[in-house]
Design a protein around this motif. Structure first.
Motif, mmCIF file in Angstrom:
data_model
loop_
_atom_site.group_PDB
_atom_site.id
_atom_site.type_symbol
_atom_site.label_atom_id
_atom_site.label_comp_id
_atom_site.label_asym_id
_atom_site.label_seq_id
_atom_site.Cartn_x
_atom_site.Cartn_y
_atom_site.Cartn_z
ATOM 1 N N THR A 48 0.838 -1.235 -0.068
ATOM 2 C CA THR A 48 0.038 0.051 -0.008
ATOM 3 C C THR A 48 0.997 1.211 -0.069
ATOM 4 O O THR A 48 1.937 1.431 0.663
ATOM 5 N N LYS A 49 0.257 2.222 -0.515
ATOM 6 C CA LYS A 49 1.089 3.503 -0.690
ATOM 7 C C LYS A 49 0.879 4.303 0.902
ATOM 8 O O LYS A 49 -0.141 4.395 1.038
ATOM 9 N N ILE A 50 2.109 4.831 1.069
ATOM 10 C CA ILE A 50 2.100 5.774 2.305
ATOM 11 C C ILE A 50 2.111 7.228 1.770
ATOM 12 O O ILE A 50 3.090 7.552 1.049
ATOM 13 N N ILE A 51 1.300 7.873 2.452
ATOM 14 C CA ILE A 51 1.245 9.364 2.071
ATOM 15 C C ILE A 51 1.549 10.163 3.447
ATOM 16 O O ILE A 51 0.918 9.906 4.641
ATOM 17 N N TYR A 52 2.450 10.999 3.224
ATOM 18 C CA TYR A 52 2.830 11.692 4.713
ATOM 19 C C TYR A 52 2.294 13.029 4.369
ATOM 20 O O TYR A 52 2.011 13.770 3.626
#
Length: 95
Positions: free
Chosen positions: A91-95
């Motif tokens: 899954t993509k991690i968005i900061y």
């Protein structure tokens, strides 16, 4: 027994008939040709290969499998994973 149906074609040589049939078939299949996508065969990898791809240990591979993060398939006494499912589990991690 059913009577066979016979069609006779006059004043056409075999080459012209073949070309005419080929042209008609190509017209019918042309729309399908654009939308048809051949299906790629499923690529299977081992637990070790999953660990190497994700840079994790075999214990973590088993843990993620038990937690349903990864889906394993059993073949005899061996576990195999589908490459595209392993990649989709990330899954993509968005900061």
């Amino acid at each position: 027994m059913e009577n066979p149906k016979i069609t006779q074609v006059h004043h056409v040589n075999p080459e012209e008939l073949t070309k005419s049939i080929s042209t008609a078939v190509e017209k019918i299949l042309a729309p399908l040709k654009d939308s048809f996508q051949p299906q790629k065969p499923t690529e299977w990898i081992t637990r070790k290969q999953v660990g190497e791809r994700l840079s994790i240990s075999l214990v973590t591979v088993d843990d993620w499998t038990h937690r349903n993060i990864l889906t394993a398939y059993r073949i005899s006494n061996k576990k195999r994973y589908k490459i595209h499912e392993v990649e989709n589990s990330l899954t993509k991690i968005i900061y």
